[in-house]
Design a protein around this motif. Sequence first.
Motif, PDB file in Angstrom:
ATOM      1  N   GLU A   1       0.812  -1.216   0.000  1.00  0.00           N
ATOM      2  CA  GLU A   1       0.000   0.000   0.000  1.00  0.00           C
ATOM      3  C   GLU A   1       0.848   1.270   0.000  1.00  0.00           C
ATOM      4  O   GLU A   1       0.300   2.381  -0.050  1.00  0.00           O
ATOM      5  CB  GLU A   1      -0.926   0.003   1.212  1.00  0.00           C
ATOM      6  N   LEU A   2       2.156   1.130   0.038  1.00  0.00           N
ATOM      7  CA  LEU A   2       3.044   2.286   0.122  1.00  0.00           C
ATOM      8  C   LEU A   2       3.124   2.989  -1.225  1.00  0.00           C
ATOM      9  O   LEU A   2       3.520   2.407  -2.234  1.00  0.00           O
ATOM     10  CB  LEU A   2       4.444   1.837   0.550  1.00  0.00           C
TER      11      LEU A   2
ATOM     12  N   GLY B   1       0.474   1.237   4.625  1.00  0.00           N
ATOM     13  CA  GLY B   1      -0.454   0.289   5.213  1.00  0.00           C
ATOM     14  C   GLY B   1      -0.502   0.363   6.731  1.00  0.00           C
ATOM     15  O   GLY B   1       0.220   1.136   7.371  1.00  0.00           O
ATOM     16  N   THR B   2      -1.347  -0.454   7.316  1.00  0.00           N
ATOM     17  CA  THR B   2      -1.561  -0.469   8.773  1.00  0.00           C
ATOM     18  C   THR B   2      -0.748  -1.580   9.413  1.00  0.00           C
ATOM     19  O   THR B   2      -0.856  -2.738   9.004  1.00  0.00           O
ATOM     20  CB  THR B   2      -3.055  -0.677   9.083  1.00  0.00           C
TER      21      THR B   2
END
Length: 324
Positions: free
Chosen positions: A255-256, A268-269
Amino acid sequence: MTTQSAQAPPPERLQEDFDATIAHDQRIEPRDWMPDGYRGTLVRQIAQHAHSEIIGMQPEGEWIGRAPSLRRKAILLAKVQDEAGHGLYLYSAAETLGTDRAELTQRLIEGRQKYSSIFNYPTLTFADVGVIGWLVDGAAICNQVPLCRSSYGPYARAMVRICKEESFHQRQGYELLMTMMRGTDAQREMVQDAVDRWWWPSLMMFGPPDDASPNSARSMAWKIKRHSNDELRRRFVDMTVPQAEKLGVTLPDPELRRNEQSGRYDFGTPDWDELTRVIKGDGPCNAERMRRRRSAHEDGAWVREAATAHAAKQAARARKEAAA
């Protein structure tokens, strides 16, 4: 008869003076009045920081004897020695709040105080030494540089020297990784593997998200810390992504990506359940780290006893000479 000027100020006046000092970005010093909550928050935070420096000697210390060259051994030995010094600076700062370092150590050994979760992960290869310098110390810099402006004077002053040395450690780690990335395919794979394992724990170093952090808001209100966990985490990502690109490694986050609107990076988480498990003692190396810390404390008992006896002897001699 006691005059009004000789009487201690009423509690509400002491609180007003304290609040005004904080509001004007001035420093609270050890002899100043402070609320019990402020003192307690400082003791908890400084002690956890000190414990982290001392426990943090273990993951890299394991590689001093296995470093690939005399130069690398000397660099690593110097860094581990620096971390011991950082712990001593911080224990000294905590003592200005009326808390003895022996008591803080006992709280750690008995599990009543914590240290940073990052040090409960293993160092599997020598590349881990470089990644700890680059990512872990890099995260520490993001978190600790604002503490140089902490509202408590002894803590802020201790952080000035600590941050200078942490910055050097970060550059050392990056230089090691850059050297390995210019080496063999096996060395490059070793670096990427270490980055994959340490990236997410490094993001967790800043603590839980703001909406789940019970102490962050109060610490910021008192200006003990200056930025929230989430903002510090974002600053770290923004700083690290360009360095990773220069190094030639891939950060393990699908997600980066750069947010063109904000100019910053979306990411991201982290696995917050994992962070909770590690903090509660269920990390890969929790038991080993504490076993070694307890053993070192027990093995050093004779040194502390000898130092105490020597100090008492010196004090008695000084009193005798003064009375002569």
